[in-house]
Scaffold this motif. Structure first.
Motif, PDB file in Angstrom:
ATOM      1  N   VAL A  44       0.840  -1.199   0.000  1.00  0.00           N
ATOM      2  CA  VAL A  44       0.000   0.000   0.000  1.00  0.00           C
ATOM      3  C   VAL A  44       0.877   1.251   0.000  1.00  0.00           C
ATOM      4  N   PRO A  45       0.715   2.136  -0.973  1.00  0.00           N
ATOM      5  CA  PRO A  45       1.480   3.396  -0.959  1.00  0.00           C
ATOM      6  C   PRO A  45       1.154   4.221   0.288  1.00  0.00           C
ATOM      7  N   GLU A  46       2.149   4.898   0.820  1.00  0.00           N
ATOM      8  CA  GLU A  46       1.929   5.733   2.007  1.00  0.00           C
ATOM      9  C   GLU A  46       0.888   6.813   1.740  1.00  0.00           C
ATOM     10  N   ALA A  47       0.874   7.333   0.511  1.00  0.00           N
ATOM     11  CA  ALA A  47      -0.113   8.372   0.177  1.00  0.00           C
ATOM     12  C   ALA A  47      -1.538   7.842   0.265  1.00  0.00           C
ATOM     13  N   HIS A  48      -1.735   6.561  -0.021  1.00  0.00           N
ATOM     14  CA  HIS A  48      -3.063   5.969   0.093  1.00  0.00           C
ATOM     15  C   HIS A  48      -3.484   5.869   1.552  1.00  0.00           C
ATOM     16  N   GLU A  49      -2.572   5.442   2.408  1.00  0.00           N
ATOM     17  CA  GLU A  49      -2.894   5.372   3.833  1.00  0.00           C
ATOM     18  C   GLU A  49      -3.248   6.757   4.373  1.00  0.00           C
ATOM     19  N   ARG A  50      -2.473   7.757   4.001  1.00  0.00           N
ATOM     20  CA  ARG A  50      -2.751   9.116   4.481  1.00  0.00           C
ATOM     21  C   ARG A  50      -4.114   9.603   3.985  1.00  0.00           C
ATOM     22  N   ALA A  51      -4.446   9.283   2.744  1.00  0.00           N
ATOM     23  CA  ALA A  51      -5.728   9.717   2.187  1.00  0.00           C
ATOM     24  C   ALA A  51      -6.893   9.075   2.919  1.00  0.00           C
ATOM     25  N   VAL A  52      -6.784   7.792   3.229  1.00  0.00           N
ATOM     26  CA  VAL A  52      -7.851   7.106   3.959  1.00  0.00           C
ATOM     27  C   VAL A  52      -8.026   7.719   5.347  1.00  0.00           C
ATOM     28  N   ARG A  53      -6.928   7.943   6.046  1.00  0.00           N
ATOM     29  CA  ARG A  53      -7.025   8.539   7.385  1.00  0.00           C
ATOM     30  C   ARG A  53      -7.647   9.931   7.323  1.00  0.00           C
ATOM     31  N   ALA A  54      -7.246  10.708   6.326  1.00  0.00           N
ATOM     32  CA  ALA A  54      -7.762  12.071   6.207  1.00  0.00           C
ATOM     33  C   ALA A  54      -9.250  12.078   5.879  1.00  0.00           C
ATOM     34  N   ALA A  55      -9.689  11.190   4.992  1.00  0.00           N
ATOM     35  CA  ALA A  55     -11.106  11.122   4.633  1.00  0.00           C
ATOM     36  C   ALA A  55     -11.947  10.706   5.831  1.00  0.00           C
ATOM     37  N   ARG A  56     -11.443   9.755   6.604  1.00  0.00           N
ATOM     38  CA  ARG A  56     -12.174   9.326   7.805  1.00  0.00           C
ATOM     39  C   ARG A  56     -12.205  10.444   8.845  1.00  0.00           C
ATOM     40  N   ALA A  57     -11.115  11.169   8.968  1.00  0.00           N
ATOM     41  CA  ALA A  57     -11.080  12.287   9.914  1.00  0.00           C
ATOM     42  C   ALA A  57     -12.088  13.367   9.525  1.00  0.00           C
ATOM     43  N   ALA A  58     -12.371  13.470   8.223  1.00  0.00           N
ATOM     44  CA  ALA A  58     -13.360  14.431   7.731  1.00  0.00           C
ATOM     45  C   ALA A  58     -14.784  13.924   7.903  1.00  0.00           C
ATOM     46  N   GLY A  59     -14.939  12.697   8.404  1.00  0.00           N
ATOM     47  CA  GLY A  59     -16.265  12.158   8.688  1.00  0.00           C
ATOM     48  C   GLY A  59     -16.776  11.128   7.713  1.00  0.00           C
ATOM     49  N   HIS A  60     -16.045  10.874   6.623  1.00  0.00           N
ATOM     50  CA  HIS A  60     -16.492   9.893   5.640  1.00  0.00           C
ATOM     51  C   HIS A  60     -16.235   8.469   6.141  1.00  0.00           C
ATOM     52  N   LYS A  61     -16.970   7.516   5.599  1.00  0.00           N
ATOM     53  CA  LYS A  61     -16.827   6.111   5.953  1.00  0.00           C
ATOM     54  C   LYS A  61     -16.064   5.416   4.821  1.00  0.00           C
ATOM     55  N   VAL A  62     -14.949   4.798   5.154  1.00  0.00           N
ATOM     56  CA  VAL A  62     -14.096   4.191   4.133  1.00  0.00           C
ATOM     57  C   VAL A  62     -14.008   2.683   4.366  1.00  0.00           C
ATOM     58  N   PHE A  63     -14.280   1.928   3.301  1.00  0.00           N
ATOM     59  CA  PHE A  63     -14.284   0.469   3.348  1.00  0.00           C
ATOM     60  C   PHE A  63     -13.313  -0.087   2.304  1.00  0.00           C
ATOM     61  N   LEU A  64     -12.708  -1.207   2.612  1.00  0.00           N
ATOM     62  CA  LEU A  64     -12.107  -2.021   1.560  1.00  0.00           C
ATOM     63  C   LEU A  64     -13.210  -2.856   0.950  1.00  0.00           C
ATOM     64  N   CYS A  65     -13.182  -3.028  -0.359  1.00  0.00           N
ATOM     65  CA  CYS A  65     -14.200  -3.798  -1.069  1.00  0.00           C
ATOM     66  C   CYS A  65     -13.460  -4.707  -2.040  1.00  0.00           C
ATOM     67  N   THR A  66     -13.215  -5.935  -1.636  1.00  0.00           N
ATOM     68  CA  THR A  66     -12.219  -6.763  -2.297  1.00  0.00           C
ATOM     69  C   THR A  66     -12.695  -8.178  -2.574  1.00  0.00           C
ATOM     70  N   GLY A  67     -12.081  -8.793  -3.566  1.00  0.00           N
ATOM     71  CA  GLY A  67     -12.304 -10.203  -3.804  1.00  0.00           C
ATOM     72  C   GLY A  67     -11.623 -11.076  -2.763  1.00  0.00           C
ATOM     73  N   ARG A  68     -10.629 -10.517  -2.075  1.00  0.00           N
ATOM     74  CA  ARG A  68      -9.935 -11.275  -1.040  1.00  0.00           C
ATOM     75  C   ARG A  68     -10.869 -11.577   0.133  1.00  0.00           C
ATOM     76  N   PRO A  69     -10.703 -12.715   0.795  1.00  0.00           N
ATOM     77  CA  PRO A  69     -11.414 -12.945   2.044  1.00  0.00           C
ATOM     78  C   PRO A  69     -10.709 -12.213   3.173  1.00  0.00           C
ATOM     79  N   LEU A  70     -11.363 -12.101   4.314  1.00  0.00           N
ATOM     80  CA  LEU A  70     -10.759 -11.451   5.474  1.00  0.00           C
ATOM     81  C   LEU A  70      -9.428 -12.108   5.840  1.00  0.00           C
TER      82      LEU A  70
END
Length: 282
Positions: free
Chosen positions: A29-55
């Protein structure tokens, strides 16, 4: 495709990110992606992974940014916070039929659920060679990401039920094998694939990532119009079509690009961060 205008800052959105080829590149995972997810959640948005992988195939390195939930196993498993809202699996009869067809074609496959990954003992080394070779191809030589698959394999007797199958090689195509299993089974191209092998994902017909998204947003009380989905593969078609804003990674599945509202760069160019910034999600 035109750049979309920034979203209203007062509206909470639910954002769904595919993993392989979208949020992560060869499992990293690029560091910029991690920062973007944290920032979006801090702004109140709900962020999910949506993947073919199982847990069970999502290591700490992929989950490190923190998420509000998961849609996994290509839509068969939904988790919001610590609550599991859906966990659909093959019936014992469907599971038995599927394994018989795969074994008849000497397939190399992994049976997947939230708790485990299973491979036939006789196929373990071939699987390790195939998966290791794929992840070792990452251009910059970073961590190969193969441990998410290989590190949690079970060699115990085949389970009676599971959520999905990933096929990495076989003597016949995944479409041919699926036809032999029956019309209650569907397939897509594998996101972790070698074009020189017969590969694919096998799952229950009628389940897609869009179904998982619908379950998650109903629980959250967020409308379909306020959803955003970003993906790159064939198993992302339904979710990108379903979302209020559907985004395809540049150079991804042609049908997905044609369907999407816009495109964003690949993870090697921090595409998630680019899309989040352009949409005003943080």
């Amino acid at each position: 495709m035109d750049t979309l205008p920034k979203l209203p800052t007062t509206t909470i959105h639910a954002i769904f990110l595919d993993v392989d080829g979208t949020y992560a590149d060869y499992g990293v995972v690029p560091e910029a992606h991690e920062r973007a997810v944290r920032a979006a959640r801090a702004a109140g948005h709900k962020v999910f992974l949506c993947t073919g992988r199982p847990l069970s195939m999502l290591p700490a390195s992929i989950l490190a940014a923190g998420f509000d939930g998961l849609v996994a196993s290509a839509g068969a498993y939904v988790q919001v916070g610590d609550r599991v809202l859906m966990d659909r699996r093959f019936s014992e009869e469907q599971a038995s039929r599927t394994i018989a067809a795969l074994d008849a074609h000497d397939a190399i496959y992994v049976l997947e659920s939230a708790e485990f990954l299973y491979v036939r003992p006789a196929a373990e080394q071939r699987l390790r060679d195939i998966v290791g070779s794929h992840f070792a191809a990452r251009p910059d030589g970073q961590s190969d990401g193969a441990s998410a698959i290989l590190g949690t394999l079970r060699l115990t007797p085949a389970p009676a039920s599971y959520a999905k199958v990933s096929m990495f090689d076989a003597a016949a195509s995944v479409a041919m094998i699926a036809a032999e299993i029956g019309n209650d089974i569907a397939v897509v191209e594998n996101s972790i694939a070698d074009t020189h092998r017969h590969t694919g994902e096998i799952f229950l017909r009628g389940i897609s990532k869009a179904d998982g998204i619908a379950v998650a947003i109903e629980d959250l009380g967020i409308s379909q119009a306020h959803t955003i989905a970003i993906g790159d593969g064939e198993n992302d078609l339904e979710m990108v079509a379903y979302a209020g804003i559907g985004i395809a990674v540049e150079g991804s599945h042609p049908g997905l690009v044609a369907l999407a509202d816009r495109t964003t760069p690949p993870p090697s160019k921090d595409g998630i961060a680019v899309a989040f910034a352009e949409l005003g999600l943080f």
